[in-house]
Design a protein around this motif. Structure first.
Motif, PDB file in Angstrom:
ATOM      1  N   GLY A 144       0.798  -1.232   0.000  1.00 18.36           N
ATOM      2  CA  GLY A 144       0.000   0.000   0.000  1.00 18.36           C
ATOM      3  C   GLY A 144       0.822   1.269   0.000  1.00 18.36           C
ATOM      4  O   GLY A 144       0.269   2.366  -0.033  1.00 18.36           O
ATOM      5  N   LYS A 145       2.164   1.151   0.039  1.00 19.84           N
ATOM      6  CA  LYS A 145       3.033   2.333   0.066  1.00 19.84           C
ATOM      7  C   LYS A 145       4.075   2.271  -1.056  1.00 19.84           C
ATOM      8  O   LYS A 145       5.185   2.745  -0.922  1.00 19.84           O
ATOM      9  N   VAL A 146       3.666   1.685  -2.160  1.00 19.56           N
ATOM     10  CA  VAL A 146       4.569   1.495  -3.293  1.00 19.56           C
ATOM     11  C   VAL A 146       4.448   2.676  -4.258  1.00 19.56           C
ATOM     12  O   VAL A 146       3.352   2.999  -4.704  1.00 19.56           O
ATOM     13  N   PRO A 147       5.568   3.336  -4.589  1.00 20.46           N
ATOM     14  CA  PRO A 147       5.492   4.418  -5.580  1.00 20.46           C
ATOM     15  C   PRO A 147       5.165   3.860  -6.961  1.00 20.46           C
ATOM     16  O   PRO A 147       5.715   2.842  -7.364  1.00 20.46           O
ATOM     17  N   GLU A 148       4.243   4.510  -7.644  1.00 20.47           N
ATOM     18  CA  GLU A 148       3.847   4.086  -8.989  1.00 20.47           C
ATOM     19  C   GLU A 148       4.497   4.964 -10.058  1.00 20.47           C
ATOM     20  O   GLU A 148       4.830   4.495 -11.131  1.00 20.47           O
ATOM     21  N   HIS A 149       4.623   6.273  -9.744  1.00 22.31           N
ATOM     22  CA  HIS A 149       5.167   7.239 -10.693  1.00 22.31           C
ATOM     23  C   HIS A 149       6.185   8.137  -9.993  1.00 22.31           C
ATOM     24  O   HIS A 149       6.062   8.398  -8.792  1.00 22.31           O
ATOM     25  N   VAL A 150       7.159   8.618 -10.757  1.00 23.26           N
ATOM     26  CA  VAL A 150       8.143   9.546 -10.213  1.00 23.26           C
ATOM     27  C   VAL A 150       7.413  10.791  -9.727  1.00 23.26           C
ATOM     28  O   VAL A 150       6.603  11.371 -10.442  1.00 23.26           O
ATOM     29  N   GLY A 151       7.671  11.183  -8.481  1.00 23.41           N
ATOM     30  CA  GLY A 151       7.062  12.384  -7.910  1.00 23.41           C
ATOM     31  C   GLY A 151       5.693  12.168  -7.287  1.00 23.41           C
ATOM     32  O   GLY A 151       5.103  13.127  -6.788  1.00 23.41           O
ATOM     33  N   ASP A 152       5.159  10.946  -7.294  1.00 20.52           N
ATOM     34  CA  ASP A 152       3.852  10.739  -6.678  1.00 20.52           C
ATOM     35  C   ASP A 152       3.969  10.750  -5.150  1.00 20.52           C
ATOM     36  O   ASP A 152       5.050  10.927  -4.590  1.00 20.52           O
ATOM     37  N   LYS A 153       2.851  10.571  -4.475  1.00 17.80           N
ATOM     38  CA  LYS A 153       2.790  10.645  -3.006  1.00 17.80           C
ATOM     39  C   LYS A 153       3.830   9.744  -2.348  1.00 17.80           C
ATOM     40  O   LYS A 153       4.574  10.179  -1.467  1.00 17.80           O
ATOM     41  N   TRP A 154       3.902   8.480  -2.762  1.00 19.15           N
ATOM     42  CA  TRP A 154       4.808   7.540  -2.107  1.00 19.15           C
ATOM     43  C   TRP A 154       6.252   7.731  -2.541  1.00 19.15           C
ATOM     44  O   TRP A 154       7.178   7.531  -1.738  1.00 19.15           O
ATOM     45  N   ASP A 155       6.488   8.161  -3.758  1.00 18.27           N
ATOM     46  CA  ASP A 155       7.853   8.459  -4.186  1.00 18.27           C
ATOM     47  C   ASP A 155       8.428   9.591  -3.334  1.00 18.27           C
ATOM     48  O   ASP A 155       9.566   9.520  -2.863  1.00 18.27           O
ATOM     49  N   THR A 156       7.622  10.601  -3.099  1.00 13.12           N
ATOM     50  CA  THR A 156       8.048  11.731  -2.262  1.00 13.12           C
ATOM     51  C   THR A 156       8.244  11.292  -0.810  1.00 13.12           C
ATOM     52  O   THR A 156       9.222  11.670  -0.163  1.00 13.12           O
ATOM     53  N   TYR A 157       7.351  10.484  -0.299  1.00 16.48           N
ATOM     54  CA  TYR A 157       7.429   9.999   1.088  1.00 16.48           C
ATOM     55  C   TYR A 157       8.744   9.244   1.321  1.00 16.48           C
ATOM     56  O   TYR A 157       9.427   9.449   2.322  1.00 16.48           O
ATOM     57  N   TRP A 158       9.102   8.361   0.391  1.00 17.34           N
ATOM     58  CA  TRP A 158      10.285   7.519   0.579  1.00 17.34           C
ATOM     59  C   TRP A 158      11.596   8.271   0.372  1.00 17.34           C
ATOM     60  O   TRP A 158      12.668   7.716   0.577  1.00 17.34           O
ATOM     61  N   GLN A 159      11.536   9.550   0.041  1.00 19.91           N
ATOM     62  CA  GLN A 159      12.747  10.361  -0.016  1.00 19.91           C
ATOM     63  C   GLN A 159      13.204  10.751   1.394  1.00 19.91           C
ATOM     64  O   GLN A 159      14.364  11.100   1.599  1.00 19.91           O
ATOM     65  N   THR A 160      12.303  10.672   2.358  1.00 21.99           N
ATOM     66  CA  THR A 160      12.636  11.036   3.744  1.00 21.99           C
ATOM     67  C   THR A 160      12.411   9.878   4.723  1.00 21.99           C
ATOM     68  O   THR A 160      12.596  10.050   5.922  1.00 21.99           O
ATOM     69  N   HIS A 161      11.987   8.742   4.226  1.00 18.12           N
ATOM     70  CA  HIS A 161      11.744   7.570   5.070  1.00 18.12           C
ATOM     71  C   HIS A 161      12.404   6.343   4.453  1.00 18.12           C
ATOM     72  O   HIS A 161      12.709   6.323   3.270  1.00 18.12           O
ATOM     73  N   THR A 162      12.610   5.328   5.274  1.00 17.98           N
ATOM     74  CA  THR A 162      13.175   4.076   4.793  1.00 17.98           C
ATOM     75  C   THR A 162      12.675   2.934   5.662  1.00 17.98           C
ATOM     76  O   THR A 162      11.914   3.159   6.607  1.00 17.98           O
ATOM     77  N   VAL A 163      13.117   1.744   5.346  1.00 15.78           N
ATOM     78  CA  VAL A 163      12.809   0.569   6.148  1.00 15.78           C
ATOM     79  C   VAL A 163      14.130   0.104   6.754  1.00 15.78           C
ATOM     80  O   VAL A 163      15.128  -0.056   6.040  1.00 15.78           O
TER      81      VAL A 163
END
Length: 112
Positions: free
Chosen positions: A80-99
């Protein structure tokens, strides 16, 4: 009766109306195509037949062929937190978060 030269002879009324209708239809089609293409112009995170993975403990990412496991040092994005497109909600989120190595979502320390 008014006499005009062939160069300046007005065209029949129906021809102008038909030309304007054709031009209007062409402009409408071009506008619709541009609007519809806007959604498909987003750059996909991965190509067809691939899925995105992220680095463990960092903000890096890669694409892995469907059916293969992520390489060492990479993991799948949480469901449910997989980026689909460059710059989308999850792509932006994972620039400041990690696992992290335990699979817990954490904020990335500044500078990483």
């Amino acid at each position: 009766m008014r006499i005009t030269s062939r160069v300046h002879r007005p065209s029949p009324v129906g021809v102008n109306r038909a030309a304007r209708s054709a031009l209007g239809l062409a402009l409408t089609c071009a506008t619709a195509a541009a609007v519809l293409a806007g959604c498909s112009m987003e750059e996909a995170s991965c190509g067809g037949g691939e899925y995105p993975v992220m680095t463990v403990g960092g903000t890096g990412s890669a694409c892995v062929p469907n059916g293969e496991e992520p390489p060492e040092g990479y993991t799948r994005y949480p469901r449910g937190k997989v980026p689909e497109h460059v710059g989308d909600k999850w792509d932006t989120y994972w620039q400041t978060h990690t696992v992290d190595k335990d699979g817990k979502v954490v904020e990335v320390p500044d500078g990483e």
